[in-house]
Scaffold this motif. Sequence first.
Motif, short mmCIF file in Angstrom:
data_model
loop_
_atom_site.label_atom_id
_atom_site.label_comp_id
_atom_site.label_asym_id
_atom_site.label_seq_id
_atom_site.Cartn_x
_atom_site.Cartn_y
_atom_site.Cartn_z
N SER A 14 0.77 -1.32 -0.06
CA SER A 14 0.17 -0.12 -0.10
C SER A 14 0.95 1.37 0.09
CB SER A 14 -0.97 0.07 1.13
OG SER A 14 -1.74 1.07 1.12
N LEU B 63 2.35 1.78 -3.46
CA LEU B 63 1.35 2.34 -4.36
C LEU B 63 1.10 3.84 -4.12
CD1 LEU B 63 -0.66 1.60 -6.66
CD2 LEU B 63 -2.09 0.83 -4.85
N GLN B 64 1.07 4.29 -2.80
CA GLN B 64 0.77 5.52 -2.55
C GLN B 64 1.87 6.49 -2.82
OE1 GLN B 64 -2.17 6.93 -1.14
NE2 GLN B 64 -1.19 8.69 -2.02
N ARG C 109 1.52 7.03 -6.63
CA ARG C 109 0.32 8.02 -6.84
C ARG C 109 0.99 9.38 -6.58
NH1 ARG C 109 -4.45 4.76 -3.94
NH2 ARG C 109 -5.04 3.04 -5.60
N ASP C 110 1.59 9.52 -5.52
CA ASP C 110 2.27 10.89 -5.25
C ASP C 110 2.91 11.36 -6.14
OD1 ASP C 110 0.57 10.69 -2.72
OD2 ASP C 110 2.43 10.19 -1.44
N ASN D 210 2.85 10.80 -9.23
CA ASN D 210 2.17 10.93 -10.51
C ASN D 210 1.44 12.46 -10.29
OD1 ASN D 210 3.07 8.64 -11.70
ND2 ASN D 210 1.40 7.46 -11.06
N LYS D 211 0.75 12.61 -9.07
CA LYS D 211 0.07 13.92 -8.64
C LYS D 211 0.92 15.02 -8.87
CE LYS D 211 -3.46 11.88 -5.73
NZ LYS D 211 -3.74 12.02 -4.21
N GLU E 258 1.80 15.65 -12.67
CA GLU E 258 0.76 16.28 -13.21
C GLU E 258 0.50 17.82 -12.78
OE1 GLU E 258 -2.78 13.95 -12.09
OE2 GLU E 258 -2.11 11.96 -13.25
#
Length: 278
Positions: free
Chosen positions: A263, A266-267, A270-271, A273-274, A277
Amino acid sequence: MDHSLLVRNKNLSFFQKEDGRVLVFNHDDAKSYILSYDACQLLSRLDGTSSLQDIYNDFTPLPETEIDQTIAMFEKIGLIGGEHEKKKRFVLWKEPENIIIIKNKNIRSAVRGLLLASPFLFLTELFYLWSLHLKLSVNIDKPFLALAVIVLIISTFVHEMAHAVFAKSYNANIGEIALIFEAAFPHMRIYTNICGFSYITKTSQKIKMHLAGILAQIFLMALSILMIGCPVAAVSRAGICVFLVNGLCVVVDSIPFRTSDGSRVLQTIRDRNKTAEG
């Protein structure tokens, strides 16, 4: 301000960082804070021997208003003064950075290299085991289950030590290693309290740190394969136990659920990728 409040908490650990700031870990509530050098110097003065007026007169880096604000902040977060809520857990290592495997830079580097290579080592030895054409069987009786519990405890310590080694190598610090009861999803777990996580700036390093425990258990599985291939029945049986326990732990901890390492990986992705972006 009450003079009795001008005594810092004795249950603190301090870590000097390269940027001049100081990381403070509070062993009462298991929380960490990053202080400026001047704020840390002020905290060190709060030993109960100086009145507030003495500090106003002698402590020149900060003006009086800023001293008041800083002391009020110290009191609010539990670095000085009265009783504050303590996190309920059993501390196994209060200052784990004194453990030689974490303290010594050369040992940390060797451990990191070994663990990063563990998946390749595991696959190589798994092929070796297959080439022996052994007929493996195990009788899951009470002695086997007792051994499994012992293996699980040892493996968990190895798992947490791996997290600590990688975190320390990447400029974070280790506040403590402790045993805690999770009430929301009832279970006991051992965890490594990593403080100064913000000092790990590279996503690749964060991922490696989160995966370190799983890599450690894959390494134990690789060692267990050598035990399984041993002609001594007791050693082979113990090897099967080590293999099964650590294999189960790797599978469970890889599932991205709640506080698992999977987990966290994965987080972290995600961080990243954010951020990309944004």
